[in-house]
Design a protein around this motif. Structure first.
Motif, PDB file in Angstrom:
ATOM      1  N   MET A   1       3.448  -4.530 -10.165  1.00  0.00           N
ATOM      2  CA  MET A   1       2.487  -5.443  -9.565  1.00  0.00           C
ATOM      3  C   MET A   1       1.816  -6.266 -10.659  1.00  0.00           C
ATOM      4  O   MET A   1       1.485  -5.748 -11.717  1.00  0.00           O
ATOM      5  CB  MET A   1       1.441  -4.627  -8.813  1.00  0.00           C
ATOM      6  N   LYS A  30      -2.051   3.504  -6.861  1.00  0.00           N
ATOM      7  CA  LYS A  30      -1.835   3.700  -5.428  1.00  0.00           C
ATOM      8  C   LYS A  30      -1.676   2.389  -4.653  1.00  0.00           C
ATOM      9  O   LYS A  30      -1.418   2.390  -3.460  1.00  0.00           O
ATOM     10  CB  LYS A  30      -2.984   4.513  -4.846  1.00  0.00           C
ATOM     11  N   THR A  32       0.009  -1.223  -3.516  1.00  0.00           N
ATOM     12  CA  THR A  32       1.275  -1.964  -3.422  1.00  0.00           C
ATOM     13  C   THR A  32       0.930  -3.385  -2.962  1.00  0.00           C
ATOM     14  O   THR A  32      -0.119  -3.616  -2.373  1.00  0.00           O
ATOM     15  CB  THR A  32       2.251  -1.322  -2.416  1.00  0.00           C
ATOM     16  N   GLU A  34       2.028  -6.617  -0.592  1.00  0.00           N
ATOM     17  CA  GLU A  34       2.805  -6.909   0.610  1.00  0.00           C
ATOM     18  C   GLU A  34       2.746  -8.404   0.903  1.00  0.00           C
ATOM     19  O   GLU A  34       1.672  -8.936   1.181  1.00  0.00           O
ATOM     20  CB  GLU A  34       2.224  -6.151   1.819  1.00  0.00           C
ATOM     21  N   ASN A  51      -3.331   2.026   6.671  1.00  0.00           N
ATOM     22  CA  ASN A  51      -3.551   1.418   5.356  1.00  0.00           C
ATOM     23  C   ASN A  51      -4.769   0.513   5.363  1.00  0.00           C
ATOM     24  O   ASN A  51      -5.041  -0.174   6.343  1.00  0.00           O
ATOM     25  CB  ASN A  51      -2.334   0.580   4.938  1.00  0.00           C
ATOM     26  N   ARG A  53      -6.126  -2.773   3.498  1.00  0.00           N
ATOM     27  CA  ARG A  53      -5.520  -3.871   2.757  1.00  0.00           C
ATOM     28  C   ARG A  53      -6.593  -4.827   2.263  1.00  0.00           C
ATOM     29  O   ARG A  53      -7.666  -4.921   2.851  1.00  0.00           O
ATOM     30  CB  ARG A  53      -4.513  -4.601   3.650  1.00  0.00           C
TER      31      ARG A  53
END
Length: 194
Positions: A1, A30, A32, A34, A51, A53
């Protein structure tokens, strides 16, 4: 990332609490990224939201479907409501009554809510941040309820323009009408009078 993606989150959190390098590293492990296209449904009605976000880019809409009609609750984008979730579903682990949709292509940072809350046990700073975020969301929810109960449609439109000035020319007007609780035709009249 890319660091720039996580830096947006860290900078946002830093407005409330001071994150240590250890806090940042624990979070980074932890997270990610998207990517989402326009009209992608992120959380469908009936699915449990698992989740939390954070908006890196794009515009997102949270709405319910009642009797075949979409009722917009709020919008998420970088400078307003950047945490994206169906919060009742996330907190109660029950199927979402809301839909979360990407309406302008963008990217979200995502963390499993169980991972987010596990960080509370190892970081007093993140624990404090979680509490403050919950308090702020409570205040925002009460302001929204009071707006719908006590303000006129014209006042709700004026409030929308103050809360979401960047959205006026970026999203369809029927989403705005749905948010302030009027028909698109009524919104047209309100806009002409404003």
């Amino acid at each position: 990332m890319e660091d720039s993606n996580s830096d947006l989150l860290f900078d946002f959190i830093a407005k409330t609490v001071d994150l240590s390098l250890s806090d940042k590293q624990s979070l980074l492990e932890k997270l990610t990224i998207e990517p989402y296209d326009k009209h992608t449904i992120i959380i469908p009605q009936g699915q449990v939201c698992k989740n939390l976000r954070f908006v890196v880019s794009g515009i997102y809409r949270v709405y319910r479907i009642e009797n075949g009609k979409e009722i917009t609750s709020y919008f998420n984008y970088e400078s307003r409501n950047p945490f994206v979730a169906s919060f009742v579903s996330l907190l109660t682990e029950t199927p979402s009554q809301e839909v979360v949709e990407c309406i302008v292509p963008g990217k979200l940072l995502s963390i499993k809510y169980t991972d987010w809350t596990s960080l509370y046990d190892i970081s007093p700073t993140l624990n404090t941040y979680g509490r403050r975020m919950a308090e702020l969301n409570y205040v925002l929810a009460m302001e929204r309820i009071e707006s719908l109960q006590y303000k006129s449609a014209t006042d709700r439109y004026t409030s929308f323009m103050k809360l979401y000035p960047a959205l006026l020319n970026l999203i369809p007007h029927h989403y705005i009408a749905s948010y302030i609780g009027v028909t698109p035709e009524s919104l047209s009249r309100i806009r002409k009078q404003s």
